[in-house]
Design a protein around this motif. Sequence first.
Motif, PDB file in Angstrom:
ATOM      1  N   THR A   1       0.857  -1.223  -0.062  1.00 53.43           N
ATOM      2  CA  THR A   1      -0.054   0.039  -0.061  1.00 53.43           C
ATOM      3  C   THR A   1       0.916   1.377   0.018  1.00 53.43           C
ATOM      4  N   ARG A   2       2.238   1.039  -0.491  1.00 58.61           N
ATOM      5  CA  ARG A   2       3.130   2.412  -0.694  1.00 58.61           C
ATOM      6  C   ARG A   2       2.262   3.343  -1.606  1.00 58.61           C
ATOM      7  N   GLY A   3       2.303   4.765  -1.126  1.00 60.27           N
ATOM      8  CA  GLY A   3       1.944   5.745  -1.532  1.00 60.27           C
ATOM      9  C   GLY A   3       0.420   6.413  -1.270  1.00 60.27           C
ATOM     10  N   THR A   4      -0.018   5.639  -0.269  1.00 61.01           N
ATOM     11  CA  THR A   4      -1.130   5.897   0.346  1.00 61.01           C
ATOM     12  C   THR A   4      -0.857   6.281   1.864  1.00 61.01           C
ATOM     13  N   ALA A   5      -1.958   6.778   2.483  1.00 62.25           N
ATOM     14  CA  ALA A   5      -1.890   7.154   3.817  1.00 62.25           C
ATOM     15  C   ALA A   5      -3.294   7.643   4.344  1.00 62.25           C
ATOM     16  N   PHE A   6      -3.470   7.504   5.690  1.00 64.79           N
ATOM     17  CA  PHE A   6      -4.570   7.993   6.325  1.00 64.79           C
ATOM     18  C   PHE A   6      -4.255   8.927   7.526  1.00 64.79           C
ATOM     19  N   VAL A   7      -4.842   9.996   7.319  1.00 64.95           N
ATOM     20  CA  VAL A   7      -4.595  11.251   8.131  1.00 64.95           C
ATOM     21  C   VAL A   7      -5.854  11.609   8.985  1.00 64.95           C
ATOM     22  N   VAL A   8      -5.737  11.427  10.330  1.00 64.50           N
ATOM     23  CA  VAL A   8      -6.996  11.512  11.172  1.00 64.50           C
ATOM     24  C   VAL A   8      -6.759  12.860  12.027  1.00 64.50           C
ATOM     25  N   TYR A   9      -7.846  13.794  11.746  1.00 67.14           N
ATOM     26  CA  TYR A   9      -7.807  14.939  12.453  1.00 67.14           C
ATOM     27  C   TYR A   9      -8.819  14.898  13.571  1.00 67.14           C
ATOM     28  N   GLU A  10      -8.213  15.851  14.386  1.00 72.03           N
ATOM     29  CA  GLU A  10      -9.103  15.968  15.871  1.00 72.03           C
ATOM     30  C   GLU A  10     -10.391  16.654  15.648  1.00 72.03           C
ATOM     31  N   ASP A  11     -10.739  17.461  14.474  1.00 76.58           N
ATOM     32  CA  ASP A  11     -11.876  18.300  14.170  1.00 76.58           C
ATOM     33  C   ASP A  11     -12.196  17.930  12.947  1.00 76.58           C
ATOM     34  N   ILE A  12     -13.335  17.784  12.600  1.00 78.26           N
ATOM     35  CA  ILE A  12     -13.903  17.417  11.175  1.00 78.26           C
ATOM     36  C   ILE A  12     -13.797  18.657  10.246  1.00 78.26           C
TER      37      ILE A  12
END
Length: 123
Positions: free
Chosen positions: A56-67
């Motif tokens: 899955t190189r070239g991908t990422a998940f980014v989780v923010y505190e606020d929508i």
Amino acid sequence: MAMAASAKNRNARLPPEVNRVLFVRNLPFNITSEEMYDIFGKYGAIRQIRLGEKDTRGTAFVVYEDIFDAKAACDHLNGFNVMGRYLIVLYYQPNKVTKKMNLQKKEEELKELKSRYGVPDQD
């Protein structure tokens, strides 16, 4: 003045697909977590970043505190050029992933039942 604009943003209705988790594609394979925090951190507090490995190189998940921070990042970073690659930033939608997996599982079960009962394929 900034407080009034911020309060106005908080009362805005968001589309149903908007959430705190972003799925990022088309990342350079050699990007680091620190570089990701530098790019995405400009839009708000980040809870977590997960970079893809091997398959899955070239991908990422980014989780923010606020929508609202996630929405701002998605709006501004989709199509952003990083190291010669244009990012694809989407809202993570787990229902689509599980729906696709369920469909594949149902197709496999149907094939198995057809073979068990001798029903020929009509393809």
